[in-house]
Design an enzyme around this catalytic site. Structure first.
Site, mmCIF file in Angstrom:
data_model
loop_
_atom_site.group_PDB
_atom_site.id
_atom_site.type_symbol
_atom_site.label_atom_id
_atom_site.label_comp_id
_atom_site.label_asym_id
_atom_site.label_seq_id
_atom_site.Cartn_x
_atom_site.Cartn_y
_atom_site.Cartn_z
ATOM 1 C CB CYS A 169 -3.473 -45.466 10.695
ATOM 2 S SG CYS A 169 -1.726 -45.848 10.911
ATOM 3 C CD GLU A 185 6.156 -44.092 11.309
ATOM 4 O OE1 GLU A 185 6.350 -44.322 10.102
ATOM 5 O OE2 GLU A 185 5.294 -43.319 11.734
ATOM 6 C CD GLN A 204 6.724 -45.985 6.718
ATOM 7 O OE1 GLN A 204 6.746 -46.146 7.939
ATOM 8 N NE2 GLN A 204 7.561 -46.601 5.903
ATOM 9 C CD GLN A 206 1.832 -41.054 7.786
ATOM 10 O OE1 GLN A 206 2.297 -40.912 8.921
ATOM 11 N NE2 GLN A 206 1.170 -42.132 7.423
ATOM 12 C CB ALA A 237 -2.938 -48.972 -4.396
ATOM 13 N N GLY A 238 -2.011 -47.537 -1.177
ATOM 14 C CA GLY A 238 -1.253 -46.431 -0.607
ATOM 15 C C GLY A 238 0.083 -46.877 -0.047
ATOM 16 C CB THR A 284 0.084 -48.728 4.911
ATOM 17 O OG1 THR A 284 0.256 -47.542 5.700
ATOM 18 C CG2 THR A 284 0.081 -49.941 5.833
#
Length: 426
Positions: A50, A106, A108, A112, A182-183, A185
């Protein structure tokens, strides 16, 4: 081939441009196939989140990569950053560690980056160069996060959005919250919301089974995405983060929901790129829309608090970049050494076999040995001799200086009265 990274992120490009540059779902494998078809590109990987879209490639030059990105999303060239070789390595190390993220440290982003590597590998877009780089990246990111506190008490975009919702609704535990997607994030948002308690949690997703799994973990109610419009008016707060290419929530739908709510305010967080909620929703009275760019301002305090840990992580990355580049250079230098050794070995084996055959045919051993010595000397020295002659004709001082370093003249050395002809004795 040269290592390149080209990309744009939340610091260089606004969200409307980032969403045009994003690769979602099936678009990613097709994009990798298109990249690999370029004659100037031997390896490629795409990281699309994103907050960033980045192209990693082993390519002859960057111009073809810029053109390819422009074809995908016209008008982005003025927003691109570009790094090569060591700086490209440093950039990927920083990205995977979370040092280049909107929310500093962060966690995440490392997942990714691993996903980007896995997709590129699965579709045959990686070679040994990029594969080795990504493997080293995972190791460096793990060490930086283990040896420093850059990832301590991680704050994500999702947790920042939940905190803003809690600040906006003094009694969030009396509110209905709608999650779209529903990912990862949305999973994080659900986790933070369930820790703080909400009156009712609705989870809408295209694949109902995924919504049901998430709902069972956090005490929510699962909805098919087709029921989204019908339940929108029930939501005091909406969080959306999907991979949809077009908005799922329109201005008309929110207007209808506000009328049904008798103008009771709605708070909407669009955490997706491309955006899930039409930007014009933010123009409606009683609808308060936040995008990922709006949240960047809200996380700046967190960024300042982690700067000391980030400086420590930067030092680790500096060291690891230097070591990685040294390893690459050493590997590159081994190639000509291997070719030289292979040339010597093959020449020896060929001429030795010839000498043995001559001995077998009854030729005197002294004559065979002398011819073998002459042939070896001439065969091994012919390539460098020819190269040095060309260097002298072309005034190539660098090559002649290298020859002087390789073959320094020893003190007291006397040149022989004659030399063997620069050919192999027959």
């Amino acid at each position: 081939m040269t290592l390149w990274v080209l990309g744009l992120n939340h610091q260089t490009a606004p969200v409307d441009l980032r969403e045009r540059a994003a690769f979602a779902g099936d678009a990613l494998p097709r994009a990798l196939e298109s990249l690999r078809a370029l004659p100037q590109v031997s390896e490629a990987a795409l990281l699309s989140t994103c907050n960033r879209t980045e192209l990693y490639a082993m390519a002859e030059e960057a111009h073809s990569l810029v053109n390819w990105l422009e074809t995908h999303a016209p008008g982005l060239s003025g927003y691109l950053y570009q790094h090569q070789e060591a700086e490209a390595v440093r950039h990927l190390f920083r990205v995977a560690t979370g040092l280049d993220s909107m929310v500093l440290g962060e966690p995440q982003i490392l997942g990714q980056v691993k996903d980007a590597w896995a997709v590129a590998r699965a579709h045959g877009a990686l070679g040994s160069g990029l594969d080795r780089l990504f493997q080293q990246t995972f190791s460096v990111a793990k060490r930086a996060r283990t040896d420093t506190r850059v990832g301590a008490n991680p704050v994500s975009v999702a947790s920042t959005a939940v905190r803003l919702a809690q600040d906006s609704f003094a009694r969030l535990n009396e509110s209905t919250v709608l999650l779209i997607g529903a990912g990862e994030t949305i999973e994080l948002a659900a986790k933070h919301l369930s820790e703080g308690r909400v009156r009712r949690l609705l989870i809408a997703n295209r694949t109902l089974a995924h919504a049901q799994t998430l709902a069972s973990q956090h005490g929510g109610f699962a909805l098919p995405l087709t029921d989204l419009e019908r339940h929108l008016a029930e939501a005091d707060v909406v969080f959306s983060a999907t991979a949809a290419r077009e908005p799922l929530v329109t201005r008309v739908q929110v207007e209808q929901a506000l009328r049904a709510r008798k103008r009771k305010p709605m708070l909407l967080f669009d955490l997706a790129v491309p955006r899930d909620i039409e930007a014009s929703v933010g123009e409606l009275s009683d609808a308060y829309l936040y995008t990922v760019d709006d949240l960047e301002r809200a996380v700046e305090d967190n960024r300042r608090g982690r700067r000391e840990a980030a400086d420590q992580a930067e030092a680790i990355i500096d060291l690891q970049v230097a070591r990685y580049v040294e390893t690459l250079q050493a590997t590159a230098h081994q190639a000509p050494l291997k070719r030289l050794r292979a040339f010597g070995d093959s020449t020896r084996d060929e001429l030795l076999a010839k000498a043995r055959q001559q001995l077998h045919n009854g030729k005197p051993a002294d004559e065979v040995l002398e011819q073998l010595a002459h042939a070896l000397t001439n065969r091994l020295l012919h390539p460098p001799t020819a190269a040095l002659r060309d260097a002298a004709l072309n005034n190539d001082l660098e090559l002649t200086a290298a020859a002087d370093r390789l073959f320094p003249e020893k003190p007291g050395y006397q040149h022989p009265p004659h030399s063997y002809p620069d050919r192999e004795d027959r």
